[in-house]
Design an enzyme around this catalytic site. Structure first.
Site, PDB file in Angstrom:
ATOM      1  N   ALA A 130       0.862  -1.183   0.000  1.00 18.39           N
ATOM      2  CA  ALA A 130       0.000   0.000   0.000  1.00 18.39           C
ATOM      3  C   ALA A 130       0.897   1.233   0.000  1.00 18.39           C
ATOM      4  O   ALA A 130       2.045   1.170   0.464  1.00 18.39           O
ATOM      5  CB  ALA A 130      -0.875  -0.012   1.241  1.00 18.39           C
ATOM      6  N   GLY A 162       0.537  -5.051   0.902  1.00 17.26           N
ATOM      7  CA  GLY A 162      -0.676  -5.119   0.084  1.00 17.26           C
ATOM      8  C   GLY A 162      -0.435  -5.780  -1.261  1.00 17.26           C
ATOM      9  O   GLY A 162      -1.361  -6.355  -1.844  1.00 17.26           O
ATOM     10  N   GLU A 194      -0.694  -9.368  -0.598  1.00 18.84           N
ATOM     11  CA  GLU A 194      -2.110  -9.652  -0.315  1.00 18.84           C
ATOM     12  C   GLU A 194      -2.948  -9.639  -1.590  1.00 18.84           C
ATOM     13  O   GLU A 194      -3.865 -10.444  -1.759  1.00 18.84           O
ATOM     14  CB  GLU A 194      -2.639  -8.630   0.696  1.00 18.84           C
ATOM     15  CG  GLU A 194      -1.993  -8.826   2.057  1.00 18.84           C
ATOM     16  CD  GLU A 194      -2.292  -7.696   3.028  1.00 18.84           C
ATOM     17  OE1 GLU A 194      -2.121  -6.521   2.665  1.00 18.84           O
ATOM     18  OE2 GLU A 194      -2.696  -7.993   4.167  1.00 18.84           O
ATOM     19  N   GLU A 231       4.755  -5.129   6.988  1.00 14.59           N
ATOM     20  CA  GLU A 231       4.025  -4.099   7.742  1.00 14.59           C
ATOM     21  C   GLU A 231       4.537  -3.931   9.167  1.00 14.59           C
ATOM     22  O   GLU A 231       4.464  -2.848   9.735  1.00 14.59           O
ATOM     23  CB  GLU A 231       2.517  -4.433   7.787  1.00 14.59           C
ATOM     24  CG  GLU A 231       1.790  -4.283   6.464  1.00 14.59           C
ATOM     25  CD  GLU A 231       1.760  -5.566   5.648  1.00 14.59           C
ATOM     26  OE1 GLU A 231       2.605  -6.476   5.889  1.00 14.59           O
ATOM     27  OE2 GLU A 231       0.895  -5.669   4.756  1.00 14.59           O
TER      28      GLU A 231
HETATM   29  N1  CO8 Z   1       4.581   3.175  -0.685  1.00 16.45           N
HETATM   30  C1  CO8 Z   1       4.972   4.336  -1.234  1.00 16.45           C
HETATM   31  N2  CO8 Z   1       6.106   4.469  -1.965  1.00 16.45           N
HETATM   32  C2  CO8 Z   1       6.866   3.376  -2.129  1.00 16.45           C
HETATM   33  C3  CO8 Z   1       6.525   2.137  -1.572  1.00 16.45           C
HETATM   34  C4  CO8 Z   1       5.305   2.051  -0.840  1.00 16.45           C
HETATM   35  N3  CO8 Z   1       4.856   0.882  -0.309  1.00 16.45           N
HETATM   36  N4  CO8 Z   1       7.482   1.235  -1.890  1.00 16.45           N
HETATM   37  C5  CO8 Z   1       8.397   1.906  -2.626  1.00 16.45           C
HETATM   38  N5  CO8 Z   1       8.030   3.189  -2.771  1.00 16.45           N
HETATM   39  C6  CO8 Z   1       8.735   4.261  -3.485  1.00 16.45           C
HETATM   40  C7  CO8 Z   1       9.924   4.761  -2.676  1.00 16.45           C
HETATM   41  O1  CO8 Z   1       9.519   5.705  -1.717  1.00 16.45           O
HETATM   42  C8  CO8 Z   1      10.760   5.354  -3.788  1.00 16.45           C
HETATM   43  O2  CO8 Z   1      10.226   6.606  -4.142  1.00 16.45           O
HETATM   44  P1  CO8 Z   1      11.193   7.907  -4.304  1.00 16.45           P
HETATM   45  O3  CO8 Z   1      12.068   7.546  -5.479  1.00 16.45           O
HETATM   46  O4  CO8 Z   1      10.243   9.004  -4.571  1.00 16.45           O
HETATM   47  O5  CO8 Z   1      11.970   8.012  -3.026  1.00 16.45           O
HETATM   48  C9  CO8 Z   1      10.531   4.416  -4.966  1.00 16.45           C
HETATM   49  O6  CO8 Z   1       9.305   3.742  -4.662  1.00 16.45           O
HETATM   50  C10 CO8 Z   1      11.613   3.372  -5.132  1.00 16.45           C
HETATM   51  O7  CO8 Z   1      11.762   2.721  -3.868  1.00 16.45           O
HETATM   52  P2  CO8 Z   1      13.206   2.483  -3.168  1.00 16.45           P
HETATM   53  O8  CO8 Z   1      14.116   3.591  -3.498  1.00 16.45           O
HETATM   54  O9  CO8 Z   1      12.944   2.212  -1.720  1.00 16.45           O
HETATM   55  O10 CO8 Z   1      13.671   1.172  -3.950  1.00 16.45           O
HETATM   56  P3  CO8 Z   1      14.650   0.036  -3.436  1.00 16.45           P
HETATM   57  O11 CO8 Z   1      14.912  -0.824  -4.615  1.00 16.45           O
HETATM   58  O12 CO8 Z   1      15.812   0.624  -2.721  1.00 16.45           O
HETATM   59  O13 CO8 Z   1      13.804  -0.801  -2.318  1.00 16.45           O
HETATM   60  C11 CO8 Z   1      11.817  -1.916  -1.487  1.00 16.45           C
HETATM   61  C12 CO8 Z   1      12.679  -1.533  -2.730  1.00 16.45           C
HETATM   62  C13 CO8 Z   1      12.597  -2.908  -0.636  1.00 16.45           C
HETATM   63  C14 CO8 Z   1      10.565  -2.587  -2.018  1.00 16.45           C
HETATM   64  C15 CO8 Z   1      11.495  -0.658  -0.671  1.00 16.45           C
HETATM   65  O14 CO8 Z   1      10.974   0.331  -1.543  1.00 16.45           O
HETATM   66  C16 CO8 Z   1      10.483  -0.894   0.418  1.00 16.45           C
HETATM   67  O15 CO8 Z   1      10.828  -1.418   1.457  1.00 16.45           O
HETATM   68  N6  CO8 Z   1       9.213  -0.467   0.184  1.00 16.45           N
HETATM   69  C17 CO8 Z   1       8.168  -0.548   1.178  1.00 16.45           C
HETATM   70  C18 CO8 Z   1       7.659  -1.967   1.325  1.00 16.45           C
HETATM   71  C19 CO8 Z   1       6.585  -2.013   2.392  1.00 16.45           C
HETATM   72  O16 CO8 Z   1       6.820  -1.739   3.542  1.00 16.45           O
HETATM   73  N7  CO8 Z   1       5.351  -2.428   1.985  1.00 16.45           N
HETATM   74  C20 CO8 Z   1       4.238  -2.541   2.903  1.00 16.45           C
HETATM   75  C21 CO8 Z   1       3.419  -1.297   2.883  1.00 16.45           C
HETATM   76  S1  CO8 Z   1       2.094  -1.317   4.087  1.00 16.45           S
HETATM   77  C22 CO8 Z   1       0.876  -2.232   3.343  1.00 16.45           C
HETATM   78  O17 CO8 Z   1       1.034  -2.705   2.261  1.00 16.45           O
HETATM   79  C23 CO8 Z   1      -0.402  -2.403   4.097  1.00 16.45           C
HETATM   80  C24 CO8 Z   1      -1.362  -3.297   3.315  1.00 16.45           C
HETATM   81  C25 CO8 Z   1      -2.740  -2.781   3.364  1.00 16.45           C
HETATM   82  C26 CO8 Z   1      -3.747  -3.633   2.630  1.00 16.45           C
HETATM   83  C27 CO8 Z   1      -3.724  -3.549   1.118  1.00 16.45           C
HETATM   84  C28 CO8 Z   1      -4.837  -4.365   0.508  1.00 16.45           C
HETATM   85  C29 CO8 Z   1      -4.558  -4.842  -0.866  1.00 16.45           C
END
Ligand code: CO8
Length: 286
Positions: free
Chosen positions: A96, A139, A142, A162
């Site tokens: 998400a 998400g 999921e 999460e």
């Molecule tokens: N939300 C918003 N932006 C994101 C997300 C995210 N989940 N994941 C990546 N991005 C963005 C980063 O902020 C970045 O943007 P910017 O260039 O503007 O800084 C861009 O994508 C590239 O990301 P990274 O630079 O971090 O890329 P890396 O290759 O270094 O890392 C990762 C990749 C490991 C995937 C890393 O981006 C990461 O850890 N992302 C977050 C993963 C996460 O925590 N996901 C869980 C989110 S909470 C959730 O999903 C709740 C579920 C709710 C239910 C949904 C129902 C379907």
């Protein structure tokens, strides 16, 4: 692509034309969306591609409004037998959109029932195949689990991170994972946030299989499913899904009744006659 000024609202989505343009036998409908791409690799398969590359396909509310519309349009289209949902090589979806969620208060999310319409995919009648490459996190994992079949490329990484954000899965992960991989493994993923590789997910029975050219393979599988009698396909999906919610005795009864019901279809007559006559069945989905 639409400009950012194009505000996607539920009302706007309802008013978007439902008539796709026709180019040969392939219908393209992508132009009406900003965060997803839609296409028909062949007339019987709808391909939906999550398309927020800069955010690794993070799932935002506008993306979900578009996704739900595209899914229900495909579900309602008589020509479509199965749907493929995919992302990019780098990310199916990295969860998400954390930036959209970070400042929300309990009163907002509770009052507005945040995420309630993010599980619409699981109400579809037609089979949905997830073709996962790269990150399928939170998400994103999921969303894949809501699909009926998951194919993964060797690069796929699944996880529920999460816990690292001070929350827990909110899109069904904690429940569907228990069914898919058992309590201990589900608990490990939910409590540690560890990512698992495609190979490990395969060993655990979380996915159907690991394959190169995952989108191509998913389209091939969707095309094959579309060639079957669609009443039987829908019935098959319904009974397998019922297994999640019913006791074994109730599930077996439901399966048998549904099996009996298919004897009222022309496809059952055709399928069995074709076998006896050693020819290919011509299903009419009736
Ligand atoms: N939300 C918003 N932006 C994101 C997300 C995210 N989940 N994941 C990546 N991005 C963005 C980063 O902020 C970045 O943007 P910017 O260039 O503007 O800084 C861009 O994508 C590239 O990301 P990274 O630079 O971090 O890329 P890396 O290759 O270094 O890392 C990762 C990749 C490991 C995937 C890393 O981006 C990461 O850890 N992302 C977050 C993963 C996460 O925590 N996901 C869980 C989110 S909470 C959730 O999903 C709740 C579920 C709710 C239910 C949904 C129902 C379907």
């Amino acid at each position: 692509m639409f400009s950012r000024a194009f505000q996607i609202t539920t009302t706007a989505l309802r008013t978007v034309s439902r008539k796709p343009s026709v180019i040969g036998t392939i219908r393209l409908m992508s132009t009406q969306y900003e965060h997803i791409l839609t296409s028909r690799p062949n007339p019987s398969v709808a391909l939906i591609t999550l398309n927020r590359p800069k955010a690794l396909n993070a799932l935002s509310t506008p993306l979900f409004l578009e996704l739900n519309k595209a899914l229900f349009d495909a579900d309602a289209d008589q020509a479509v037998g199965a749907i493929v949902l995919t992302g990019s090589d780098k990310a199916f979806a990295a969860g998400a959109d954390i930036k959209e969620m970070k400042d929300k208060e309990f009163s907002d999310v509770y009052k507005n029932n945040f995420l309630a319409n993010w599980g619409e995919l699981s109400r579809l009648r037609k089979p949905v195949i997830a073709a996962v490459s790269g990150y399928a996190l939170g998400g994103g994992c999921e969303l894949a689990l809501m699909c009926d079949i998951i194919l993964a490329s060797p690069t796929a990484k699944f996880g529920q991170p999460e816990i690292n954000l001070g929350v827990i899965p909110g899109g069904g992960g904690s429940q569907r994972l228990v069914h898919a991989i058992g309590k201990s493994r589900a608990m490990e993923l939910v409590l540690t946030g560890r990512m698992v590789s495609a190979q490990e997910a395969d060993q655990w029975g979380m996915i159907s299989r690991v394959t190169d050219n995952v989108v191509e393979e998913a389209i091939k599988m969707a095309t094959e499913i579309s060639s079957k009698g669609q009443l039987a396909v829908q019935a098959g999906k319904e009974v397998v899904n019922a297994g999640y919610e019913l006791t074994l005795a109730e599930g077996l009864r439901f399966e048998r009744r549904t099996f009996h019901g298919l004897f009222a279809t022309k496809d059952q007559k055709e399928g069995m006659a074709a076998f006896a006559e050693k020819r290919k069945a011509e299903f009419t989905h009736s």
